[in-house]
Design a protein around this motif. Structure first.
Motif, PDB file in Angstrom:
ATOM      1  N   GLN A  74      14.581   3.315  -1.667  1.00 10.76           N
ATOM      2  CA  GLN A  74      15.670   2.556  -2.270  1.00 10.76           C
ATOM      3  C   GLN A  74      15.179   1.122  -2.402  1.00 10.76           C
ATOM      4  O   GLN A  74      14.213   0.719  -1.745  1.00 10.76           O
ATOM      5  CB  GLN A  74      16.937   2.602  -1.412  1.00 10.76           C
ATOM      6  N   HIS A  75      15.818   0.360  -3.261  1.00 11.90           N
ATOM      7  CA  HIS A  75      15.527  -1.065  -3.382  1.00 11.90           C
ATOM      8  C   HIS A  75      16.699  -1.859  -2.826  1.00 11.90           C
ATOM      9  O   HIS A  75      17.858  -1.452  -2.962  1.00 11.90           O
ATOM     10  CB  HIS A  75      15.316  -1.454  -4.846  1.00 11.90           C
ATOM     11  N   ASP A  76      16.404  -3.018  -2.226  1.00 12.16           N
ATOM     12  CA  ASP A  76      17.500  -3.894  -1.815  1.00 12.16           C
ATOM     13  C   ASP A  76      17.578  -5.139  -2.687  1.00 12.16           C
ATOM     14  O   ASP A  76      18.316  -6.065  -2.407  1.00 12.16           O
ATOM     15  CB  ASP A  76      17.411  -4.252  -0.334  1.00 12.16           C
ATOM     16  N   GLY A 261       3.099  -3.118  -5.557  1.00 12.20           N
ATOM     17  CA  GLY A 261       3.654  -3.877  -4.441  1.00 12.20           C
ATOM     18  C   GLY A 261       2.621  -4.513  -3.555  1.00 12.20           C
ATOM     19  O   GLY A 261       2.966  -5.119  -2.528  1.00 12.20           O
ATOM     20  N   ALA A 262       1.331  -4.411  -3.912  1.00 13.07           N
ATOM     21  CA  ALA A 262       0.278  -5.006  -3.100  1.00 13.07           C
ATOM     22  C   ALA A 262       0.516  -6.504  -2.933  1.00 13.07           C
ATOM     23  O   ALA A 262       0.720  -7.225  -3.905  1.00 13.07           O
ATOM     24  CB  ALA A 262      -1.086  -4.747  -3.750  1.00 13.07           C
ATOM     25  N   ILE A 263       0.477  -6.984  -1.697  1.00 13.02           N
ATOM     26  CA  ILE A 263       0.821  -8.384  -1.441  1.00 13.02           C
ATOM     27  C   ILE A 263      -0.287  -9.342  -1.857  1.00 13.02           C
ATOM     28  O   ILE A 263      -0.054 -10.542  -1.977  1.00 13.02           O
ATOM     29  CB  ILE A 263       1.182  -8.603   0.040  1.00 13.02           C
ATOM     30  N   ARG A 274      11.126  -5.398  -1.430  1.00 16.66           N
ATOM     31  CA  ARG A 274      12.320  -4.751  -1.992  1.00 16.66           C
ATOM     32  C   ARG A 274      12.230  -3.228  -1.924  1.00 16.66           C
ATOM     33  O   ARG A 274      13.232  -2.545  -2.057  1.00 16.66           O
ATOM     34  CB  ARG A 274      12.567  -5.202  -3.426  1.00 16.66           C
ATOM     35  N   ILE A 275      11.033  -2.673  -1.705  1.00 18.31           N
ATOM     36  CA  ILE A 275      10.889  -1.224  -1.580  1.00 18.31           C
ATOM     37  C   ILE A 275      11.165  -0.828  -0.140  1.00 18.31           C
ATOM     38  O   ILE A 275      10.413  -1.158   0.772  1.00 18.31           O
ATOM     39  CB  ILE A 275       9.476  -0.756  -1.990  1.00 18.31           C
ATOM     40  N   LYS A 276      12.265  -0.137   0.067  1.00 18.15           N
ATOM     41  CA  LYS A 276      12.662   0.291   1.405  1.00 18.15           C
ATOM     42  C   LYS A 276      12.733   1.816   1.454  1.00 18.15           C
ATOM     43  O   LYS A 276      12.990   2.481   0.436  1.00 18.15           O
ATOM     44  CB  LYS A 276      14.045  -0.275   1.754  1.00 18.15           C
ATOM     45  N   VAL A 396      16.439  -3.472   8.767  1.00 17.15           N
ATOM     46  CA  VAL A 396      16.074  -2.279   7.999  1.00 17.15           C
ATOM     47  C   VAL A 396      14.550  -2.173   7.975  1.00 17.15           C
ATOM     48  O   VAL A 396      13.841  -3.175   7.858  1.00 17.15           O
ATOM     49  CB  VAL A 396      16.627  -2.349   6.560  1.00 17.15           C
ATOM     50  N   SER A 397      14.054  -0.957   8.084  1.00 17.02           N
ATOM     51  CA  SER A 397      12.608  -0.743   8.060  1.00 17.02           C
ATOM     52  C   SER A 397      12.010  -1.110   6.707  1.00 17.02           C
ATOM     53  O   SER A 397      12.634  -0.920   5.656  1.00 17.02           O
ATOM     54  CB  SER A 397      12.296   0.720   8.352  1.00 17.02           C
ATOM     55  N   GLN A 398      10.834  -1.627   6.752  1.00 20.52           N
ATOM     56  CA  GLN A 398      10.006  -1.739   5.561  1.00 20.52           C
ATOM     57  C   GLN A 398       9.045  -0.553   5.573  1.00 20.52           C
ATOM     58  O   GLN A 398       8.978   0.204   6.540  1.00 20.52           O
ATOM     59  CB  GLN A 398       9.242  -3.065   5.574  1.00 20.52           C
ATOM     60  N   LEU A 399       8.333  -0.388   4.491  1.00 21.02           N
ATOM     61  CA  LEU A 399       7.296   0.630   4.499  1.00 21.02           C
ATOM     62  C   LEU A 399       6.186   0.200   5.449  1.00 21.02           C
ATOM     63  O   LEU A 399       6.064  -0.975   5.804  1.00 21.02           O
ATOM     64  CB  LEU A 399       6.743   0.843   3.093  1.00 21.02           C
TER      65      LEU A 399
END
Length: 568
Positions: A74-76, A261-263, A274-276, A396-399
């Motif tokens: 999900q996205h937040d 999503g690579a930082i 935002r990827i949860k 909330v957990s992140q990946l």
């Protein structure tokens, strides 16, 4: 394999030039006319362009909007497409661009009689067309590459899904026959980014795709599906081990060629944050004591703790090793990471007797917490004190941290896997088809998945879990296949669409109370190929959920599920 090491620089430049020349019209040829003599093009030069494009686009689906439908993620933030399926018209330009390059590869391979390259081109043609019809429904197929020109605009007719799936199956059979010759004499080293020119592995890939598409049409053409799957199983030639999976590593040299999503390419790390994980997946992994949980998902930075001695409903500030940090409601992601790695533990207390939140306002005290599917304001979830996208939700957990990376390790675009073929055969056997035993294939599916994620040593304990030990139900087979399709959410969605399993439920933010079943035809088709697009739209089954979009809606049913009563 690492495509940065394998593709000579001049080949990559040609490939990128071809990709950058893409145009939204189907009559534009996706080749740099100054970089290549099309009549003499070596099919080796075309392979990496087609293969990398297909792999990256497929991964983007399962790690993006479709991953949201499958309720893996999900996205937040910027969440409408992923969480609530607020999709508008979606063009398929990228996929047809691949097909034009692939058609050139097929034509050149045929001219020089390269069985290997003909097999590769037919396999990729099947994979790309399969993805198109899976996502949209009827589509240009037999006239897709050339089309009939009207006033300078290409307007190819649409073929039915049935015609397309039957064509895909025939192409894959032909590809398998080419690979069976083992003749890869025309192949030049370093151009095959999946299998390094191994015709035997390519044949297993082609046959595994046959398994996929036979099962895909099993509700509509059961006799075709049954005979096809039994034939492939009898041959024994399909992907059986994770080492045979069809995968591509990322280059990691630019944002576009890195894991999404690579930082490295996002100083603020907002794309990663935002990827949860979806709570649907987290809950399933927790209930099964699934060892993949810690591979995919990180613990919350700050865990809620029930504390009846608290004199207020909620702590205003976080606690570090039990000590209130006055004035600090949260830390940044980097601050949390640094201090947690040094051994600090962060919590926040609440009094369950004084705090009365229910539903999505209830507090989740877990160490691993996902976002419930389809929330209206997901950045508020679990009493997040830092809503928005500037600071991550500490509750909330992140990946897992590995997904912050650009390349390497488990960061692969996966097109077909040993785990998927095992679960397909388990379903076939469970139906009573001649395909071995459902139990053996089911257990192999789990074992192959755990091996893929580097935790094969956990298999014995996991398979003994109460909810995991085989019970010979389709629901259990699809459940485990759904878990194993992490980052390949397209397959989870398509399985749900034809079986209604797992029993996924749309959240409150969705405009309809059921999950969508297709993408909407895009503006390019509606504007430039309107008569043919309209004909395809008119063949869709309007449902009570089609809504204001009418027939061209993500809730209108294509041929594949019409009359099946699935998924709703």
């Amino acid at each position: 394999m690492n495509i940065l090491k394998l593709i000579p620089k001049y080949t990559l430049v040609i490939g990128l030039a071809m990709m950058s020349s893409c145009n939204d019209r189907l009559d534009e040829v996706n080749i740099n006319p100054n970089g290549l003599d099309l009549s003499k093009a070596n099919p080796n030069l075309l392979m990496p362009t087609v293969m990398t494009s297909a792999a990256m686009e497929y991964l983007k689906l399962g790690y993006g909007d479709v991953g949201g439908v499958a309720q893996h993620i999900q996205h937040d933030g910027w969440h409408e497409g992923v969480n609530s399926y607020g999709w508008g018209p979606q063009d398929w330009t990228a996929w047809y661009n691949m097909l034009r390059n692939n058609q050139l590869m097929l034509e050149r391979a045929t001219t020089i009689d390269s069985k290997f390259h003909m097999g590769v081109a037919l396999t990729m043609k099947a994979f790309v067309f399969g993805t198109i019809t899976d996502l949209w429904g009827d589509a240009p197929y037999t006239a897709a590459i050339t089309g009939a020109k009207v006033d300078g605009t290409v307007t190819p007719v649409y073929d039915s899904q049935e015609v397309i799936y039957r064509g895909i199956i025939e192409d894959l059979k032909q590809a398998s026959a080419h690979f069976a010759t083992k003749d890869n004499s025309a192949y030049l080293t370093n151009y095959d980014v999946y299998y390094a020119g191994d015709a035997s592995k390519w044949q297993k890939f082609a046959n595994s795709l046959l398994l996929r598409y036979y099962m895909r049409i099993s509700a509509k053409l059961p006799d075709v599906a049954k005979a096809g799957i039994e034939s492939i199983y009898s041959s024994g030639i399909y992907i059986k081990l994770p080492s045979e999976d069809a995968v591509m590593n990322y280059l990691g040299t630019t944002a576009d060629l890195s894991w999404p999503g690579a930082i490295q390419w996002d100083a603020q790390q907002t794309n990663f944050r935002r990827i949860k994980p979806a709570q649907t997946l987290v809950s399933k992994l927790l209930s099964n004591n699934d060892p993949r949980l810690t591979v995919w998902i990180a613990p919350v930075h700050c865990q809620w703790v029930a504390d009846e001695s608290l004199t207020v409903p909620l702590d205003e500030f976080i606690r570090k090793d039990g000590v209130i940090q006055t004035g600090i409601v949260s830390l940044t992601d980097i601050q949390y990471q640094t201090q947690i790695k040094a051994g600090a533990k962060f919590t926040r207390h609440y009094n369950p007797k004084l705090y009365t939140g229910t539903g999505t306002d209830a507090i989740n005290t877990g160490l691993y917490v996902g976002i419930p599917a389809g929330m209206r304001q997901p950045d508020f979830y679990n009493r997040n004190p830092t809503t928005g996208q500037v600071v991550q939700n500490q509750h909330v957990s992140q990946l897992a941290d590995v997904y912050r990376g650009s390349t390497g390790g488990i960061l692969k675009a996966r097109l077909m896997s040993a785990s998927e073929t095992s679960f397909i055969l388990a379903e076939a056997a469970q139906k009573g088809w001649t395909a071995g035993t459902a139990k053996e294939h089911y257990e192999n599916g789990i074992k192959n998945s755990l091996t893929t994620w580097g935790i094969e040593s956990k298999y014995a304990a996991y398979i003994a879990e109460k909810n995991v030990a085989f019970n010979n139900s389709l629901a259990q087979i699809i459940d485990q296949k759904w878990i194993a399709s992490w980052t390949v959410g397209t397959e989870a969605w398509f399985d749900f669409r034809r079986t209604g399993l797992p029993a996924l439920v749309a959240g409150n933010a969705s405009t309809e109370n059921v999950l969508p079943v297709r993408f909407n035809y895009g503006d390019n088709e509606l504007n430039f190929n309107g008569s043919n697009a309209d004909a395809a739209i008119n063949k869709l089954e309007v449902t009570s959920h089609s809504g204001l979009r009418g027939k061209n809606s993500q809730w209108s049913k294509p041929w594949l599920v019409q009359g099946t009563g699935k998924p709703w």
